[in-house]
Structures are given as C-alpha cells and as structure tokens.
Design an enzyme around this catalytic site. Structure first.
Site, PDB file in Angstrom:
ATOM      1  CG  HIS A 145     -35.773   4.895  23.337  1.00 56.59           C
ATOM      2  ND1 HIS A 145     -34.316   4.056  23.128  1.00 56.59           N
ATOM      3  CD2 HIS A 145     -35.918   4.784  22.074  1.00 56.59           C
ATOM      4  CE1 HIS A 145     -33.656   3.893  22.467  1.00 56.59           C
ATOM      5  NE2 HIS A 145     -34.692   4.423  21.117  1.00 56.59           N
ATOM      6  CG  ASP A 164     -34.516   9.449  27.533  1.00 62.49           C
ATOM      7  OD1 ASP A 164     -33.874  10.209  26.649  1.00 62.49           O
ATOM      8  OD2 ASP A 164     -34.604   8.744  27.429  1.00 62.49           O
ATOM      9  CD  GLN A 203     -38.801  11.081  21.202  1.00 62.61           C
ATOM     10  OE1 GLN A 203     -38.834  12.301  19.931  1.00 62.61           O
ATOM     11  NE2 GLN A 203     -38.016  10.658  20.196  1.00 62.61           N
ATOM     12  CE  LYS A 239     -34.128  10.393  19.360  1.00 59.26           C
ATOM     13  NZ  LYS A 239     -34.062   9.639  19.117  1.00 59.26           N
ATOM     14  CB  CYS A 268     -36.416   1.618  19.886  1.00 57.63           C
ATOM     15  SG  CYS A 268     -35.378   1.622  18.713  1.00 57.63           S
TER      16      CYS A 268
HETATM   17  N1  7TS Z   1     -34.535   7.926  24.190  1.00 54.45           N
HETATM   18  C1  7TS Z   1     -35.377   8.404  23.978  1.00 54.45           C
HETATM   19  C2  7TS Z   1     -36.814   8.748  24.535  1.00 54.45           C
HETATM   20  C3  7TS Z   1     -35.944   8.079  22.153  1.00 54.45           C
HETATM   21  O1  7TS Z   1     -36.871   8.718  22.050  1.00 54.45           O
HETATM   22  C4  7TS Z   1     -34.555   8.109  21.992  1.00 54.45           C
HETATM   23  C5  7TS Z   1     -34.426   7.709  20.514  1.00 54.45           C
HETATM   24  C6  7TS Z   1     -33.545   7.620  22.790  1.00 54.45           C
HETATM   25  C7  7TS Z   1     -33.986   7.910  24.203  1.00 54.45           C
HETATM   26  C8  7TS Z   1     -31.833   6.917  22.250  1.00 54.45           C
HETATM   27  O2  7TS Z   1     -31.456   8.261  21.508  1.00 54.45           O
HETATM   28  P1  7TS Z   1     -30.265   8.197  20.117  1.00 54.45           P
HETATM   29  O3  7TS Z   1     -29.778   9.313  19.977  1.00 54.45           O
HETATM   30  O4  7TS Z   1     -29.007   8.087  21.870  1.00 54.45           O
HETATM   31  O5  7TS Z   1     -30.691   6.593  20.021  1.00 54.45           O
HETATM   32  N2  7TS Z   1     -35.381   6.969  19.726  1.00 54.45           N
HETATM   33  C9  7TS Z   1     -35.575   7.141  18.360  1.00 54.45           C
HETATM   34  C10 7TS Z   1     -36.832   7.025  17.908  1.00 54.45           C
HETATM   35  O6  7TS Z   1     -38.275   6.986  18.996  1.00 54.45           O
HETATM   36  N3  7TS Z   1     -37.027   6.437  16.868  1.00 54.45           N
HETATM   37  O7  7TS Z   1     -35.630   6.184  16.300  1.00 54.45           O
HETATM   38  C11 7TS Z   1     -35.010   7.169  17.377  1.00 54.45           C
END
Ligand code: 7TS
Length: 410
Positions: free
Chosen positions: A127, A204, A207, A230, A368
């Site tokens: 991501h 990371d 997910q 999430k 992303c």
């Molecule tokens: N890493 C992964 C693998 C992710 O899927 C996401 C967010 C992030 C980092 C960042 O997370 P945040 O909570 O700090 O924004 N992924 C997604 C997505 O797949 N669609 O919207 C956000």
C-alpha cells in the site's frame, strides 16, 4: 435465507451491526468494502457514546476523578491491545492514528540512523502507506529503496526478496496481507530471512489484524502496525507495536505535551515508553472503544472469522469461474477474503457506479497500490472485500449486480 450454524451464527452477528439494516438507493445495503473500513458493532458505538456521556476528560494530567477514569480506561485499552498482539510488555504498544501514522513514525524516528548507501527493502505489493514514508526517508538519508517482485498470481517472489537482502539492508518492511490482491505473505519466513541479514522488520498488519491471529512474539517482528477502523473499531486510532529495546533507543518523533519528562529552553528530556511517542491529546474515546472492538472479534474468534471469510471467497471464485469476461487480479494460493477483478470492456469505475445503484458497495480504483496496478497492466480494479458479517447471499448479490452491468454495457 442467511446461513447460520452453531459455530458461526451469522444472523446474530448481523444484528450487532445497526448500519446493516439501512438501504441504499432503495435496496438493502450489501457492504463489501471492508478492506477500506469495516462497519462498527453496537458494542463499539455504545462504548464510545458511554465514554463521552460519562467520563470525558483529558488523560494523564488531571487529579480529578473523570480524568482518572478516562486515563484508566485508555490504559486498559492499551493492555487489551497488548494481549491482542501478544506483546511482552504494555510499553511496547504506542497508540497512533492508524497504520499510516505508525509507519511514518518508524520511518522518521528509527530511520534517523540510516546513512547514505543503506538500503530499505519493501515489496511490489505494498500500500502507498508502506512505500512513500520509506521513499521520503531515502530522500532524506541517501538510502536506497529496493523492491522485491511479485509473480502473476500476486505472490511475493521469495527468491527476489532473499536476493535483495544484503549487508546494507537496514529495514525490511512488508505487508502481512495485501489490500489490493488479498495475498497472505509468509511473514514468519520473511522475518527470519531479514533477521539473518541483520535488518529490522516492520510488518504492515492493516489488513491482517481483522482476519488473522497475530502473535508478535512468535513472529519475532520488530514493529507491527494496524488501524482500529479496519478491525470494526473507530477511525483515528491504531497501534504501533515495537520491541522495547528498539523503541527505547529511538528518538521522539513529534514533540508536545505528554511526551516529555522536563522542559526547559536549553534542553528537554523525554518521558518513558510508550508516552515518548504520544505527543498531544490523543483520540481517547477511540482508544477506549478499540478495546470493545477487540473484545468483539475475539469473542467470535479470529480463526472462525478467517474460516467464514474464506468460505465467501470460495463462493466468489466459483461464481467468477463461469462469469464471461471476468479476470481476477490476485490469485495467490494463500489468500484472504479480498476479491479484486476486472471485466472486459467495462471500466472499473462504471462497474462501481452500477453496483452502487444495486446496493452493492465495493471499492474501485488503484486501492492506494498503484505499483500493483502497473504490475498487472490495469489502471484499476473492482474490489469486493469480505468482513465477518457478510453472507453467501451477498456474494450472490454482487454477481447478480455484475450481470446487470453486463446488460447495461452489452
Ligand atoms: N496498509 C495496508 C495494507 C492497507 O490496506 C491500508 C489501508 C493502510 C496500510 C493504511 O491504513 P490507514 O488506516 O492508515 O489508512 N487500505 C485501504 C484500502 O485498501 N482502501 O482504503 C484504505
């Protein structure tokens, strides 16, 4: 209609999520955008409400009762996160805004020890949150970013990863589960490889935390990050796990209240872990409600959730197999409940718009993860991502709506 059995009572679970009762465009909501953010059970919503109604105060500073109660609730949540990740010590849990902020913290703070010619190794399925902070670090330090490749199924090429690990690799950062492809990485093996080469490892877990049991001690990762939103928890709260020995040696990232021990104009000194990394008033209500989210998923059980979502993925694959013109993107052997695809002759955004009118919420775009799109030669995909409350009927609703797309574009 809703399948339920003794082990996984989907009807009861769905009743816990008030939003699932609503309609969109006059149709029942079919929410398949869980990888972007998941919906919140009543327990989480009520905990946040109760916090504001009964104990709202700033934490770590007041002698008055409300402040003590708020502090206790916030710190109890830290302990809850520690148990969730099986970290050895509560000081190893730093509350942050989410996975993005956690990665930026590590890149900015741990990253200060990197020098010109050092290397950071990531993978081609990251991501943007696990790419750009390292790019910024490389620009600042003169370090070099290396990228391990992925195969046509969207699996990490382990030989590429091993080959790119070298004596100059200081940090290896990779995702546990890919948000664009659903690939589950063999993180234990990757961590071992990186450690054998003397690199520290950031995983990371954005997910993974909602779908897989995580044990940071068994993994032996140096850093692990996730976002509460999430994991059926609030937005604006997440956690960074870091080994105490590393966090201790790292300089603070942001300066402000709470992160200091003493301040004078000549010199300031830093608070103990984890507060050294927690400048300013945090998302207290979110932190408190995060523990309700963790209780919720652990009550159901992460293995049961993973099994249920895998069932939905199997259903989606079966439906996709005889759907003309549908090409799945990401067909790893070890995959979480993320179903990304393109449809011949129809742009993903048009598919998303029609699905929305049918009540089906999916994400369309590059997720992303622009380099992943480049790797598969597509500008965007449609992504259905399953959560613990989704049903087989909803998978079928997705495919019924896709048939509608076909009719419109016939
Ligand atoms: N890493 C992964 C693998 C992710 O899927 C996401 C967010 C992030 C980092 C960042 O997370 P945040 O909570 O700090 O924004 N992924 C997604 C997505 O797949 N669609 O919207 C956000």
């Amino acid at each position: 209609m809703i399948a339920s059995n003794d082990r996984y009572d989907i009807a009861r679970i769905r009743r816990d999520f008030p939003i699932l009762d609503r309609e969109v465009h006059g149709r029942p909501l079919v929410y398949l955008d869980n990888a972007a953010t998941s919906q919140k059970p009543r327990a989480v919503i009520d905990t946040e409400l109760r916090y504001y109604r009964t104990m709202n105060a700033n934490i770590h500073r007041g002698v008055h009762l409300l402040s003590q109660e708020a502090t206790d609730a916030y710190e109890a949540s830290r302990e809850r996160v520690r148990r969730f990740l099986n970290a050895a010590r509560r000081e190893e849990i730093v509350f942050v805004r989410g996975a993005t902020e956690a990665i930026n913290l590590v890149a900015a703070s741990y990253g200060q020890r990197l020098k010109s010619g050092d290397e950071v190794l990531i993978t081609a399925m990251e991501h943007h949150s696990n790419i750009v902070p390292w790019q910024l670090l490389c620009e600042r330090s003169g370090a070099v970013l290396r990228v391990a490749s992925i195969n046509d199924a969207g699996e990490l090429n382990l030989t590429s990863f091993e080959h790119l690990l070298g004596p100059r690799t200081r940090i290896a950062a990779f995702t546990h589960i890919s948000n664009a492809l659903g690939t589950i990485n063999p993180v234990r093996e990757l961590i071992e490889m990186a450690h054998a080469n003397g690199a520290v490892v950031l995983v990371d877990g954005a997910q993974a935390a909602p779908h897989a049991r995580v044990d940071v001690q068994a993994l032996d990762c140096d850093f692990y990050v996730f976002s509460g939103h999430k994991l059926y928890g609030p937005t604006g709260i997440g956690a960074l796990y870091g080994k105490a020995r590393l966090l201790d040696a790292m300089p603070p990232w942001q300066g402000g209240g709470d992160m200091i021990r003493e301040v004078s104009f000549n010199k300031s000194t830093w608070n103990d872990l984890p507060y050294k990394f927690e400048a300013g008033t945090p998302n207290i209500a979110g932190g408190v409600a995060l523990s309700a989210a963790i209780d919720y998923v652990e009550d159901i059980g992460l293995d049961a959730i993973a099994g249920h979502e895998n069932d939905l993925l199997i259903r989606a694959n079966e439906r996709a197999a005889d759907f003309p013109g549908l090409r799945p993107i990401g067909t790893a052997k070890d995959k979480a409940g993320i179903f990304s695809f393109v449809l011949d002759g129809v742009h993903p955004h048009d598919i998303g718009t029609i699905l929305d009118l049918e009540g089906v919420a999916v994400r369309t775009g590059h997720h992303c993860a622009m380099p992943v799109m480049g790797r598969f030669g597509v500008p965007a995909t449609v992504r259905a991502s399953f959560g613990l409350y989704n049903t087989r009927d909803e998978v079928d609703a997705l495919f019924a709506a896709l048939r509608r797309v076909k009719e419109v574009f016939a």
